[in-house]
Design a protein around this motif. Sequence first.
Motif, mmCIF file in Angstrom:
data_model
loop_
_atom_site.group_PDB
_atom_site.id
_atom_site.type_symbol
_atom_site.label_atom_id
_atom_site.label_comp_id
_atom_site.label_asym_id
_atom_site.label_seq_id
_atom_site.Cartn_x
_atom_site.Cartn_y
_atom_site.Cartn_z
ATOM 1 N N ARG A 194 0.717 -1.261 0.020
ATOM 2 C CA ARG A 194 -0.028 0.109 -0.047
ATOM 3 C C ARG A 194 0.836 1.126 0.072
ATOM 4 O O ARG A 194 0.459 2.205 -0.670
ATOM 5 N N THR A 195 1.972 1.305 0.643
ATOM 6 C CA THR A 195 2.808 2.461 0.693
ATOM 7 C C THR A 195 3.240 2.593 -0.664
ATOM 8 O O THR A 195 3.604 3.801 -1.077
ATOM 9 N N THR A 196 4.001 1.738 -1.632
ATOM 10 C CA THR A 196 4.418 2.046 -2.720
ATOM 11 C C THR A 196 3.406 2.390 -3.809
ATOM 12 O O THR A 196 3.718 3.201 -4.732
ATOM 13 N N VAL A 197 2.074 1.887 -3.539
ATOM 14 C CA VAL A 197 0.995 2.379 -4.409
ATOM 15 C C VAL A 197 0.938 3.786 -4.139
ATOM 16 O O VAL A 197 0.596 4.776 -5.049
ATOM 17 N N HIS A 198 0.703 4.079 -2.800
ATOM 18 C CA HIS A 198 0.386 5.654 -2.492
ATOM 19 C C HIS A 198 1.501 6.510 -3.071
ATOM 20 O O HIS A 198 1.179 7.520 -3.418
ATOM 21 N N ARG A 199 2.546 6.229 -2.903
ATOM 22 C CA ARG A 199 3.702 6.868 -3.501
ATOM 23 C C ARG A 199 3.733 6.943 -5.056
ATOM 24 O O ARG A 199 3.831 8.108 -5.587
ATOM 25 N N LEU A 200 3.263 5.905 -5.759
ATOM 26 C CA LEU A 200 3.052 5.775 -7.136
ATOM 27 C C LEU A 200 1.793 6.973 -7.446
ATOM 28 O O LEU A 200 1.863 7.825 -8.421
ATOM 29 N N ILE A 201 0.897 6.865 -6.769
ATOM 30 C CA ILE A 201 -0.370 7.570 -7.052
ATOM 31 C C ILE A 201 0.066 9.297 -6.905
ATOM 32 O O ILE A 201 -0.296 10.108 -7.580
ATOM 33 N N LYS A 202 0.794 9.339 -5.891
ATOM 34 C CA LYS A 202 1.314 10.716 -5.572
ATOM 35 C C LYS A 202 1.992 11.187 -6.587
ATOM 36 O O LYS A 202 1.856 12.515 -6.999
ATOM 37 N N ARG A 203 2.923 10.387 -6.908
ATOM 38 C CA ARG A 203 3.981 11.008 -8.035
ATOM 39 C C ARG A 203 3.166 11.309 -9.348
ATOM 40 O O ARG A 203 3.697 12.214 -9.907
ATOM 41 N N LEU A 204 2.179 10.395 -9.731
ATOM 42 C CA LEU A 204 1.198 10.844 -11.006
ATOM 43 C C LEU A 204 0.214 11.923 -10.556
ATOM 44 O O LEU A 204 -0.446 12.246 -11.526
#
Length: 217
Positions: A204-214
């Motif tokens: 979930r942390t890596t998905v959250h970072r990905l969405i934030k980056r996008l």
Amino acid sequence: MKNAVAYYRVSTDRQGKSGLGLQAQHQSVHLFSQLEGYQVIAEFVEIESAKKNHRPKLMAALLQCKKQKATLIIAKLDRLGRNVAFIANLMESKAEFRAVDNPHANPLMVHMLAAFAQHERELISTRTKEALQAAKRRGIKLGKHGREVESKKNLAAANQFAESMRPIIDELKAEGFESVRGICEELNQRGVKTFRNDGQQWHRTTVHRLIKRLNIN
């Protein structure tokens, strides 16, 4: 009651000023002294790396021991140093000493501990040099500039990967997967590879970072 001289050492000036590590040494030495029937008549604090043999405070403590016929008390054996030659010179001073963490240590044991510690330090130094040489052969730039270059490369690679993931995230959202948990589970279910591509699953942390980056809402 027997006389004792306490010796404390910390590795950095910052630790010396903040008292970090000194308080614990002080408490253990004084508790040990009380239990063993010693009276601490003097205390010396050294701020010096274990690698260096220049220890004016330790020399002063040993001189005080000689004058007062006192025993040098330290919290841990590694407070004296990790150099065999230095330990040998210390033994030649014939000063009695006790270590709280190893109260029954004798000169032979101290020599052996120092030899093992020095050998370990030399191995670490050798491995570090070999790793640096290998990095240079691979063309990696070392030092501050090298770290800055690698950091920029990693950032660019992360951004590029994120953009490649945008269509997948958009598709999942269109299919009704709105939460970070849902997207994470679906990415793992579909076997979508992570940025590192090392077999690890999405979290979930890596998905959250990905969405934030996008910058996807």
